[in-house]
Every structure is written in C-alpha cells, then in structure tokens.
Enzyme design. Structure first.
Site, PDB file in Angstrom:
ATOM      1  N   LYS A 147     -11.834 -13.776  -0.802  1.00  0.00           N
ATOM      2  CA  LYS A 147     -11.264 -13.443   0.511  1.00  0.00           C
ATOM      3  C   LYS A 147     -12.119 -12.344   1.143  1.00  0.00           C
ATOM      4  CE  LYS A 147      -8.839 -10.440   2.261  1.00  0.00           C
ATOM      5  NZ  LYS A 147      -9.621 -10.286   3.481  1.00  0.00           N
ATOM      6  N   GLY A 192     -12.822  -2.060  -1.758  1.00  0.00           N
ATOM      7  CA  GLY A 192     -12.421  -1.642  -0.421  1.00  0.00           C
ATOM      8  C   GLY A 192     -11.931  -0.211  -0.453  1.00  0.00           C
ATOM      9  N   SER A 193     -11.085   0.116   0.493  1.00  0.00           N
ATOM     10  CA  SER A 193     -10.655   1.508   0.642  1.00  0.00           C
ATOM     11  C   SER A 193      -9.673   1.913  -0.461  1.00  0.00           C
ATOM     12  CB  SER A 193      -9.979   1.685   2.001  1.00  0.00           C
ATOM     13  OG  SER A 193      -8.826   0.864   2.061  1.00  0.00           O
ATOM     14  N   THR A 194      -9.597   3.195  -0.713  1.00  0.00           N
ATOM     15  CA  THR A 194      -8.653   3.712  -1.701  1.00  0.00           C
ATOM     16  C   THR A 194      -7.215   3.452  -1.244  1.00  0.00           C
ATOM     17  OG1 THR A 194     -10.206   5.317  -2.550  1.00  0.00           O
ATOM     18  CG2 THR A 194      -7.880   5.845  -2.851  1.00  0.00           C
ATOM     19  N   ALA A 215      -5.987   0.895   0.487  1.00  0.00           N
ATOM     20  CA  ALA A 215      -5.594  -0.483   0.167  1.00  0.00           C
ATOM     21  C   ALA A 215      -5.567  -0.695  -1.347  1.00  0.00           C
ATOM     22  CB  ALA A 215      -6.549  -1.464   0.837  1.00  0.00           C
ATOM     23  N   GLY A 216      -6.540  -0.103  -2.038  1.00  0.00           N
ATOM     24  CA  GLY A 216      -6.622  -0.275  -3.493  1.00  0.00           C
ATOM     25  C   GLY A 216      -5.389   0.256  -4.212  1.00  0.00           C
ATOM     26  N   GLU A 265     -12.636  -1.196  -6.980  1.00  0.00           N
ATOM     27  CA  GLU A 265     -13.846  -0.453  -6.582  1.00  0.00           C
ATOM     28  C   GLU A 265     -13.539   0.162  -5.222  1.00  0.00           C
ATOM     29  OE1 GLU A 265     -16.464   0.066  -8.256  1.00  0.00           O
ATOM     30  OE2 GLU A 265     -16.647  -1.537  -9.728  1.00  0.00           O
ATOM     31  N   CYS A 285     -20.214   3.002  -0.018  1.00  0.00           N
ATOM     32  CA  CYS A 285     -19.197   3.713  -0.808  1.00  0.00           C
ATOM     33  C   CYS A 285     -19.789   4.886  -1.584  1.00  0.00           C
ATOM     34  CB  CYS A 285     -18.514   2.734  -1.749  1.00  0.00           C
ATOM     35  SG  CYS A 285     -19.680   1.786  -2.733  1.00  0.00           S
ATOM     36  N   GLU A 297     -13.458  10.327   3.372  1.00  0.00           N
ATOM     37  CA  GLU A 297     -14.600   9.432   3.520  1.00  0.00           C
ATOM     38  C   GLU A 297     -14.788   9.093   4.997  1.00  0.00           C
ATOM     39  OE1 GLU A 297     -14.110   5.371   2.001  1.00  0.00           O
ATOM     40  OE2 GLU A 297     -16.039   5.612   1.010  1.00  0.00           O
TER      41      GLU A 297
HETATM   42  P1  NAD Z   1     -10.392  -2.118   3.427  1.00  0.00           P
HETATM   43  O1  NAD Z   1      -9.681  -1.581   2.249  1.00  0.00           O
HETATM   44  O2  NAD Z   1      -9.787  -1.937   4.748  1.00  0.00           O
HETATM   45  O3  NAD Z   1     -10.575  -3.705   3.253  1.00  0.00           O
HETATM   46  C1  NAD Z   1     -11.278  -4.246   2.148  1.00  0.00           C
HETATM   47  C2  NAD Z   1     -10.828  -5.686   1.961  1.00  0.00           C
HETATM   48  O4  NAD Z   1      -9.480  -5.686   1.530  1.00  0.00           O
HETATM   49  C3  NAD Z   1     -10.850  -6.534   3.227  1.00  0.00           C
HETATM   50  O5  NAD Z   1     -11.177  -7.862   2.874  1.00  0.00           O
HETATM   51  C4  NAD Z   1      -9.420  -6.443   3.704  1.00  0.00           C
HETATM   52  O6  NAD Z   1      -9.052  -7.538   4.514  1.00  0.00           O
HETATM   53  C5  NAD Z   1      -8.685  -6.460   2.390  1.00  0.00           C
HETATM   54  N1  NAD Z   1      -7.368  -5.836   2.378  1.00  0.00           N
HETATM   55  C6  NAD Z   1      -7.015  -4.638   2.894  1.00  0.00           C
HETATM   56  N2  NAD Z   1      -5.722  -4.392   2.621  1.00  0.00           N
HETATM   57  C7  NAD Z   1      -5.269  -5.438   1.899  1.00  0.00           C
HETATM   58  C8  NAD Z   1      -4.028  -5.767   1.306  1.00  0.00           C
HETATM   59  N3  NAD Z   1      -2.972  -4.952   1.414  1.00  0.00           N
HETATM   60  N4  NAD Z   1      -3.915  -6.934   0.627  1.00  0.00           N
HETATM   61  C9  NAD Z   1      -4.974  -7.749   0.494  1.00  0.00           C
HETATM   62  N5  NAD Z   1      -6.167  -7.509   1.040  1.00  0.00           N
HETATM   63  C10 NAD Z   1      -6.318  -6.357   1.725  1.00  0.00           C
HETATM   64  O7  NAD Z   1     -11.870  -1.547   3.367  1.00  0.00           O
HETATM   65  P2  NAD Z   1     -13.072  -1.776   4.404  1.00  0.00           P
HETATM   66  O8  NAD Z   1     -12.849  -0.900   5.586  1.00  0.00           O
HETATM   67  O9  NAD Z   1     -13.293  -3.228   4.632  1.00  0.00           O
HETATM   68  O10 NAD Z   1     -14.313  -1.262   3.538  1.00  0.00           O
HETATM   69  C11 NAD Z   1     -14.658   0.059   3.452  1.00  0.00           C
HETATM   70  C12 NAD Z   1     -14.101   0.699   2.197  1.00  0.00           C
HETATM   71  O11 NAD Z   1     -14.556  -0.001   1.045  1.00  0.00           O
HETATM   72  C13 NAD Z   1     -14.582   2.125   2.017  1.00  0.00           C
HETATM   73  O12 NAD Z   1     -13.504   2.938   1.586  1.00  0.00           O
HETATM   74  C14 NAD Z   1     -15.620   2.011   0.912  1.00  0.00           C
HETATM   75  O13 NAD Z   1     -15.841   3.186   0.191  1.00  0.00           O
HETATM   76  C15 NAD Z   1     -15.047   0.932   0.085  1.00  0.00           C
HETATM   77  N6  NAD Z   1     -16.103   0.323  -0.747  1.00  0.00           N
HETATM   78  C16 NAD Z   1     -16.110   0.565  -2.093  1.00  0.00           C
HETATM   79  C17 NAD Z   1     -17.123   0.041  -2.882  1.00  0.00           C
HETATM   80  C18 NAD Z   1     -17.174   0.289  -4.368  1.00  0.00           C
HETATM   81  O14 NAD Z   1     -17.846  -0.454  -5.052  1.00  0.00           O
HETATM   82  N7  NAD Z   1     -16.495   1.290  -4.890  1.00  0.00           N
HETATM   83  C19 NAD Z   1     -18.122  -0.723  -2.300  1.00  0.00           C
HETATM   84  C20 NAD Z   1     -18.092  -0.932  -0.930  1.00  0.00           C
HETATM   85  C21 NAD Z   1     -17.065  -0.407  -0.162  1.00  0.00           C
END
Ligand code: NAD
Length: 491
Positions: free
Chosen positions: A185, A237-239, A241-242, A259, A293, A392
């Site tokens: 996704k 993705g973001s902390t 959402a994670g 991650e 990130c 961040e």
């Molecule tokens: P984001 O968390 O907004 O979204 C990431 C992904 O998760 C997207 O596909 C989004 O649609 C999906 N998503 C978000 N909330 C969700 C939920 N509740 N259920 C299911 N899917 C959901 O992050 P972003 O703005 O797309 O990316 C930037 C972030 O990603 C930054 O915080 C960056 O540090 C982090 N990141 C981390 C790494 C790593 O390896 N640690 C690598 C790249 C980016």
C-alpha cells in the site's frame, strides 16, 4: 483530488495490480498526482479502498495456500526475483525520473535510490535465500530436532512517499525470498511509480497474488492493518502513524516492523575536519532535500570550533543548487507537496520566534515561485529543548547546537525521543567510534553517512521496532518451527 477521467496522459494509471491482473478501483477513486517542481498535474493514479485491499489480501493468501508460491523452493524463488530485478533494471531510468517528478528528489539521487537500489536489493536477497538452509537438524536429549524456517505469510507493506521504490523493496525483496506474499500500500503522493512494480512483476512472471499493488489513503490502509488474513505489517512512515499501527498489531498479536521518524545528530568534535563535514553533509543532512528519515538535522559542535562550523554549514547551504530535480546539477529540489512545504515553512517560523539565530535561508528561494521549493536554512544557537531540535521537520532546516565536550555531545545526542541515524566527525577514528557506541541510534557513521544494504537498518526509541536490510531484514519475514523427531519416548 479527483482528476477528470477524460484527461488522459502517458502517466494515466487507472488500474490497481491485484491477483496478477490490472483491475479498476472498486470505488472509482483517482488521484491527480502533482509535479513537485511545478505544481502542475503530472498524471492520474487509481486509488484503492477497502474492497480492493480485501481482494488483494485474499489473493495473497490464496497464492500461499493454493497457488504454486507456497510450494516453491528457495532456488525457484531466487530465479523469479532475478527476473523481477532485470525487469526493473530495464525501467530504472524512467522510474527514477518519475519519482523525481512526483516527490522532488534530485535525479542524481533518484537514479540510485529508485533506479538501481531496488534491483540490487532483489539480487542481494535472492543470493541470501539461496545460501540459507531452511532446515537444520540439532541433536536433542531424546533424539533430534529439525529447526525449520517458514515464511511469515501474507505481508501488508505500507510505505511513505520519500523513497518510494527503495523502501517498498526493503519489504518486497526479503518477503519474496522468504516465501511470503505481499500487499503493497504505497502513499497516494507517489502512487504513479508504484505501478511500475506491477509492470515488472507481470513481465517477470511472478505468479498471481504474490505481489499486489494498491495505493490508498489512510482509511483504506487501516483495513490492511486490521485484515484478519494478514500475518505481518511492515510499516515505514511517521512515528504518529506507527504508534497507532503498532498498538493495533499488538492487540491483534500480529507481527509488525516499524520504521519511523528521526531527529538525528551529527556530532562534530573539536578535532574534526570541516572539509570532511562539508563533503559529507549532502548525504548526512540534505539527501532528498532532507525529506529523509535519517536526516541529521541537529548538528552538535564543540564550542572551540563552533563559529567555523556554523559558517561552513551556512556556506554549504548557500552553494546548494536549488531547482529542477531533473537537472543533474541540482542538489536541492522541491518539497513533495504544497501541504508539506507549508509545514516546513511553519517550522522556520517557529524557530524564528525562539532564541535561535537565523544564519542563512529562511524562506522560499527567489525566482522559484512555481512548485514547492524552500531555501536550505540554518539556525544557530538552537537549544536542544526547542521545537526545532525535538521535532522532525522533514525539510532542509538545520539546527546547530554548541556542546562542551564529547560527554556533553553524547548527552545532547541522546536527549531525543528518536534514535535512527547519526554521525561523528573527528580526526581520531577511535575517539569517534567511542562516541558512536554511546549514541542510542540504529545506524551511525564515522566521518560520513551512507546506508549499507548488507547491514541491519532501523531505529531505537520512537524511531521504530525491528530491522530491515541485511540478513536481519530477511529473518523478520521468517518464522521458526521446531520438529521433534526420533529417539525414545522420554521416561
Ligand atoms: P505517514 O505516516 O503519514 O504515511 C506513511 C504511510 O502510511 C502512507 O502510505 C500512509 O498512507 C500510511 N498511513 C498513515 N496512517 C495510516 C494508518 N492509520 N493506517 C494505515 N496506513 C496509514 O508518513 P509520510 O508523511 O508518508 O512519510 C514521512 C515519514 O516517514 C517521516 O516521519 C519519516 O521519518 C518516515 N520515514 C521513516 C523511514 C525509516 O526507515 N525509519 C524511512 C522513510 C520515511
């Protein structure tokens, strides 16, 4: 945004890749993807909703339970992966260009991360799985035990927009090697390039259901997280959402890799070489316009060298080539979206209102009115308690912070909720290693910072749980099973 269904361009991708076929999105939802450098419409992408993700998960399940994939040998999977790698290699230049247009990554970097890296990852994991015995026999008290590695099962892979091809492959390559199936996704922002993975998978003859591509928004993404037939969620993705996704996986006792974000520190010791720092800053702090990130956006500098380093970092920013991401000379492209640009500018405003000193940048570059550009920006005299040092930004805004000595540098580096990347700059490698060992972070470089795909990558603290890359990244898609065989009944 719903694009007009009649506005067809070569970048119209109106189908999802599910069960080995291109299918219309059940909700007839499409996103007009904008070009980061101009703000103009780049193309139209199909977006999935809950029924599409459900169909994809069911196909992924069938491919294991009924299809040929569950019966493949490691050698057969390695062969499929190498064909997939070749199909991506044939498209690498076009894919790299497409991602640069979507998210603003300078083409010189995109060529590696979105062009060649996915190919290298597939080949690396094909080699690793071929060399890994899936069963080993151990003598036991009553006979022997076969310790067996089995695929985790159906993987829900959720990825962000910043390194869309590489980060997807961090998950897809070890999953395929392990014998898992994948529902990817991707982020809506970079939906267009994700379909290239479907093109290449089809050309490589990956069996139906083994890899499904369904870009979608958060709500639909949530249905993947909670789907009863998913065995593992691999999230980048973001902390914020994670945290929610990890909590749900905990409730469901679902395997999960997270991650997440970072606020990494580059530590410059008093014996550091400024030329080395300047040579390494592009990778450490400004890669992908700092939409990375591992961006080292806190630069901690020994007081004895403070003014000199502040000047050098500011000078580095002033000479960065800000502009068209497709120009090979560009070192800083635009932010991914208007919304993200506003967020980055918002952080600059917050820092202006703090006690920090703006040294260079601080706004939009003159003459770049279209697209979502921001000036590489340096604030000095930042307090590690300031929001600029704690949150961040995900854009080229650096916080330079003075420190007393190595001890203080370690303390300040560790005074963060995050622990993802970092670097130490010193003429004395042993000294730098000593510092690096004490920083609580998943990766850290000495006088440089570059990812090594052969070594585990991931975060400590709020930066995540689990590791990707290297053999450790493969292990997280395998389950152990112990088979007790032979010998006498225990008395
Ligand atoms: P984001 O968390 O907004 O979204 C990431 C992904 O998760 C997207 O596909 C989004 O649609 C999906 N998503 C978000 N909330 C969700 C939920 N509740 N259920 C299911 N899917 C959901 O992050 P972003 O703005 O797309 O990316 C930037 C972030 O990603 C930054 O915080 C960056 O540090 C982090 N990141 C981390 C790494 C790593 O390896 N640690 C690598 C790249 C980016």
């Amino acid at each position: 945004m719903i694009a007009s269904p009649s506005a067809k361009t070569e970048l119209d991708r109106r189908n999802l890749y599910v069960d080995g076929a291109w299918v219309e999105p059940s909700g007839a939802e499409y996103r007009g993807v904008r070009e980061a450098a101009t703000g103009e419409l780049l193309g139209t992408a199909a977006l999935g909703s809950e029924p599409d993700l459900d169909a994809a998960v069911r196909a992924a399940r069938r491919a294991i339970d009924e299809g040929p994939w569950g019966e493949t040998t490691t050698a057969e999977r390695a062969q499929v992966m190498r064909r997939f790698a070749q199909a991506l290699a044939d498209r690498a230049a076009a894919t790299a260009t497409l991602v640069s247009r979507e998210n603003g990554m300078p083409i010189a970097q995109s060529t590696g991360f979105n062009g060649t890296a996915p190919v290298a990852l597939l080949r690396m994991y094909a080699d690793l799985i071929e060399a890994l015995p899936l069963e080993e026999i151990r003598p036991s008290a009553h006979g022997s035990t076969i310790v067996r590695r089995e695929p985790v099962g159906v993987v829900g892979a959720i990825t962000p927009w910043n390194y869309p091809q590489a980060l997807a492959m961090f998950k897809i390559a070890p999953s395929l090697a392990a014998g898992c199936t994948v529902v990817l996704k991707p982020s809506p922002e970079t939906a267009l390039d994700s379909f290239v993975l479907g093109d290449a998978a089809a050309e490589a003859g990956i069996p139906p259901g083994v890899l499904n591509i369904v870009p979608a928004g958060r709500e639909a993404g949530w249905s993947l997280v909670t789907h009863p037939l998913v065995d593992k969620i691999s999230f980048t993705g973001s902390t914020t959402a994670g945290r929610v996704i990890g909590a749900e996986c905990g409730r469901l006792i679902r395997r999960c890799t997270l991650e997440l974000g970072g606020k990494s520190a580059a530590i410059f010791c008093e014996d550091g070489d400024v030329d080395d720092l300047v040579a390494g800053l592009g990778n450490a702090s400004f890669k992908n316009n700092s939409q990375t990130c591992t961006t080292q956006s806190r630069i901690l500098v020994a007081r004895a060298r403070y003014d000199e380093v502040v000047d050098a970092v500011a000078q580095y920013c002033r000479q960065m080539v800000v502009g068209d991401p497709l120009d090979p000379a560009t070192t800083c492209g635009p932010m991914v979206s208007e919304e993200h640009l506003a967020r980055v500018l918002g952080f600059i405003d917050i820092a202006r209102g703090s006690g920090a000193r703006l040294v260079t940048g601080g706004g939009r570059p003159v003459g770049l009115d279209r697209g979502w550009f921001v000036e590489p920006t340096v604030f000095a005299d930042v307090d590690n308690g300031d929001r600029l040092a704690r949150e961040e930004v995900f854009g080229p805004v650096m916080a330079v912070i003075p420190v007393d000595d190595d001890e203080d540098a370690v303390r300040v580096a560790n005074d963060s909720n995050y622990g993802l990347g970092g670097s130490v700059w010193s003429a004395d490698e042993e000294r730098a290693l000593g510092i690096a060992r004490r920083v609580r972070t998943g990766t850290i470089g000495i006088n440089r910072y570059d990812l090594d795909f052969g070594a585990p990558f991931g975060g400590m603290k709020d930066s995540g749980i689990g590791r990707e890359l290297g053999p450790e990244g493969l292990a997280s898609y395998l389950e152990y099973k112990s088979l007790y065989v032979g010998g006498d009944q225990p008395g």
